[in-house]
Design a protein around this motif. Structure first.
Motif, PDB file in Angstrom:
ATOM      1  N   LYS A  14      37.889  38.644  45.133  1.00 57.12           N
ATOM      2  CA  LYS A  14      37.728  37.607  46.396  1.00 57.12           C
ATOM      3  C   LYS A  14      38.841  36.815  46.574  1.00 57.12           C
ATOM      4  O   LYS A  14      39.325  36.574  47.451  1.00 57.12           O
ATOM      5  CB  LYS A  14      36.360  37.237  46.379  1.00 57.12           C
ATOM      6  CG  LYS A  14      36.148  36.299  45.444  1.00 57.12           C
ATOM      7  CD  LYS A  14      34.628  35.710  45.045  1.00 57.12           C
ATOM      8  CE  LYS A  14      34.402  35.430  43.570  1.00 57.12           C
ATOM      9  NZ  LYS A  14      34.349  36.306  42.607  1.00 57.12           N
ATOM     10  N   THR A  15      39.293  36.178  45.514  1.00 61.03           N
ATOM     11  CA  THR A  15      40.635  35.546  45.448  1.00 61.03           C
ATOM     12  C   THR A  15      41.726  36.283  46.448  1.00 61.03           C
ATOM     13  O   THR A  15      42.528  35.744  46.852  1.00 61.03           O
ATOM     14  CB  THR A  15      40.699  34.960  44.118  1.00 61.03           C
ATOM     15  OG1 THR A  15      39.569  34.084  43.879  1.00 61.03           O
ATOM     16  CG2 THR A  15      41.783  33.544  44.247  1.00 61.03           C
ATOM     17  N   THR A  16      42.028  37.431  45.653  1.00 57.70           N
ATOM     18  CA  THR A  16      43.006  37.938  46.191  1.00 57.70           C
ATOM     19  C   THR A  16      42.710  38.441  47.752  1.00 57.70           C
ATOM     20  O   THR A  16      43.860  38.035  48.457  1.00 57.70           O
ATOM     21  CB  THR A  16      43.062  39.589  45.498  1.00 57.70           C
ATOM     22  OG1 THR A  16      43.038  39.381  43.828  1.00 57.70           O
ATOM     23  CG2 THR A  16      44.286  40.403  45.824  1.00 57.70           C
ATOM     24  N   ARG A 145      42.692  40.056  33.040  1.00 57.03           N
ATOM     25  CA  ARG A 145      42.961  38.801  33.650  1.00 57.03           C
ATOM     26  C   ARG A 145      42.901  37.738  32.599  1.00 57.03           C
ATOM     27  O   ARG A 145      43.701  36.954  32.213  1.00 57.03           O
ATOM     28  CB  ARG A 145      42.608  38.553  35.026  1.00 57.03           C
ATOM     29  CG  ARG A 145      42.870  36.946  35.520  1.00 57.03           C
ATOM     30  CD  ARG A 145      41.929  36.709  36.674  1.00 57.03           C
ATOM     31  NE  ARG A 145      40.513  36.476  36.096  1.00 57.03           N
ATOM     32  CZ  ARG A 145      39.600  36.328  36.975  1.00 57.03           C
ATOM     33  NH1 ARG A 145      39.648  36.369  38.324  1.00 57.03           N
ATOM     34  NH2 ARG A 145      38.209  36.189  36.348  1.00 57.03           N
TER      35      ARG A 145
HETATM   36  P1  ATP Z   1      36.440  35.731  39.667  1.00 60.15           P
HETATM   37  O1  ATP Z   1      35.171  35.742  40.242  1.00 60.15           O
HETATM   38  O2  ATP Z   1      36.481  35.997  38.326  1.00 60.15           O
HETATM   39  O3  ATP Z   1      37.342  34.434  40.137  1.00 60.15           O
HETATM   40  P2  ATP Z   1      37.571  37.415  41.845  1.00 60.15           P
HETATM   41  O4  ATP Z   1      36.733  38.281  42.457  1.00 60.15           O
HETATM   42  O5  ATP Z   1      38.149  36.072  42.533  1.00 60.15           O
HETATM   43  O6  ATP Z   1      37.257  36.991  40.442  1.00 60.15           O
HETATM   44  P3  ATP Z   1      40.404  38.125  41.608  1.00 60.15           P
HETATM   45  O7  ATP Z   1      40.730  37.003  40.803  1.00 60.15           O
HETATM   46  O8  ATP Z   1      40.942  38.250  42.987  1.00 60.15           O
HETATM   47  O9  ATP Z   1      38.880  38.463  41.624  1.00 60.15           O
HETATM   48  O10 ATP Z   1      40.835  39.542  40.990  1.00 60.15           O
HETATM   49  C1  ATP Z   1      40.531  39.795  39.426  1.00 60.15           C
HETATM   50  C2  ATP Z   1      41.861  40.247  38.965  1.00 60.15           C
HETATM   51  O11 ATP Z   1      42.068  41.705  39.309  1.00 60.15           O
HETATM   52  C3  ATP Z   1      43.176  39.472  39.220  1.00 60.15           C
HETATM   53  O12 ATP Z   1      43.972  39.474  37.975  1.00 60.15           O
HETATM   54  C4  ATP Z   1      43.777  40.438  40.525  1.00 60.15           C
HETATM   55  O13 ATP Z   1      44.928  40.055  40.517  1.00 60.15           O
HETATM   56  C5  ATP Z   1      43.260  41.683  40.279  1.00 60.15           C
HETATM   57  N1  ATP Z   1      43.070  42.518  41.427  1.00 60.15           N
HETATM   58  C6  ATP Z   1      42.163  42.118  42.517  1.00 60.15           C
HETATM   59  N2  ATP Z   1      42.126  43.252  43.460  1.00 60.15           N
HETATM   60  C7  ATP Z   1      43.261  44.011  42.880  1.00 60.15           C
HETATM   61  C8  ATP Z   1      43.763  45.095  43.837  1.00 60.15           C
HETATM   62  N3  ATP Z   1      43.269  45.604  44.993  1.00 60.15           N
HETATM   63  N4  ATP Z   1      44.833  45.772  43.050  1.00 60.15           N
HETATM   64  C9  ATP Z   1      45.246  45.456  41.822  1.00 60.15           C
HETATM   65  N5  ATP Z   1      44.754  44.269  41.128  1.00 60.15           N
HETATM   66  C10 ATP Z   1      43.804  43.523  41.836  1.00 60.15           C
END
Ligand code: ATP
Length: 200
Positions: A14-16, A145
């Motif tokens: 979601k952050t991505t 991560r």
């Molecule tokens: P959380 O709830 O733990 O904060 P999140 O849902 O915000 O997680 P992110 O932090 O955006 O998730 O993504 C988790 C990890 O996966 C990060 O290191 C991000 O860089 C990687 N990631 C997310 N989407 C992709 C993608 N499509 N391709 C490659 N890496 C990805």
């Protein structure tokens, strides 16, 4: 202001996804980051935490005693509910203040929250997005991560509402399975939100 809530399970990306919206000029309120900040800076919240969980919740220099608080709430649902009942309204207040800084040059805003549905914070938004990804991918991403084990990630996942439950409440979906293009999905939603926000 038209408000879009965005959520997804741990490691869904979601952050991505939010970072892509930011590139398109859409301001993003990161509720989980703000929650951590205001646990130090919001006097009402600090007072509530201190009176509910004790002075030990903060060190003498005002830092949050994470270990102490986690020890109380991590394995006790009732205590966790008490903490959430203090933090969530404070985040709502912070969100309202944050929103007020934008004028009509901003078409809409995004609110990213891991507990968008659980905290009822989706009710402050006009629409919502759920970001999903296959469980194996979510596990691998978070292990990489945060340098943690699969069991540690699973323990965190078990504390969240399932994607199936969240999907019943979400209006829009982004699949982050590394096959479907994230950028194309974000652009399609952005286009849709721009149109809806214009008539808002
Ligand atoms: P959380 O709830 O733990 O904060 P999140 O849902 O915000 O997680 P992110 O932090 O955006 O998730 O993504 C988790 C990890 O996966 C990060 O290191 C991000 O860089 C990687 N990631 C997310 N989407 C992709 C993608 N499509 N391709 C490659 N890496 C990805």
């Amino acid at each position: 202001m038209y408000k879009v809530g965005i959520t997804g399970g741990i490691g869904s990306g979601k952050t991505t996804v939010c970072k892509i919206f930011e590139v398109l000029g859409i301001p993003v309120f990161y509720a989980d980051i703000v929650a951590k900040q205001i646990m130090l800076s919001d006097p009402l919240l600090v007072a509530g935490i201190t009176s509910t969980f004790g002075k030990e919740s903060y060190s003498t220099d005002g830092k949050l005693n994470n270990k102490y608080l986690a020890g109380i709430v991590f394995s006790n649902e009732a205590q966790l509910a008490k903490l959430n009942a203090l933090v969530h309204p404070a985040v709502f207040r912070a969100f309202e203040n944050w929103e007020n800084q934008f004028d009509s040059t901003i078409p809409y805003t995004l609110k990213e929250a891991a507990l968008l549905f659980e905290s009822n914070s989706y009710k402050m938004c006009d629409t919502s997005i759920l970001v999903t990804a296959p469980i194996d991918l979510k596990l691998a991403r978070v292990m990489q991560r945060d340098q943690v084990s699969a069991d540690q990630v699973k323990a965190r996942m078990d504390k969240q509402m399932s994607d199936e439950e969240k999907a019943k409440m979400a209006d829009h979906f982004i699949v982050n399975d590394e096959n479907s293009s994230l950028i194309e999905q974000v652009l399609a939603l952005h286009k849709q939100f721009l149109l809806t926000a214009k008539e808002y």
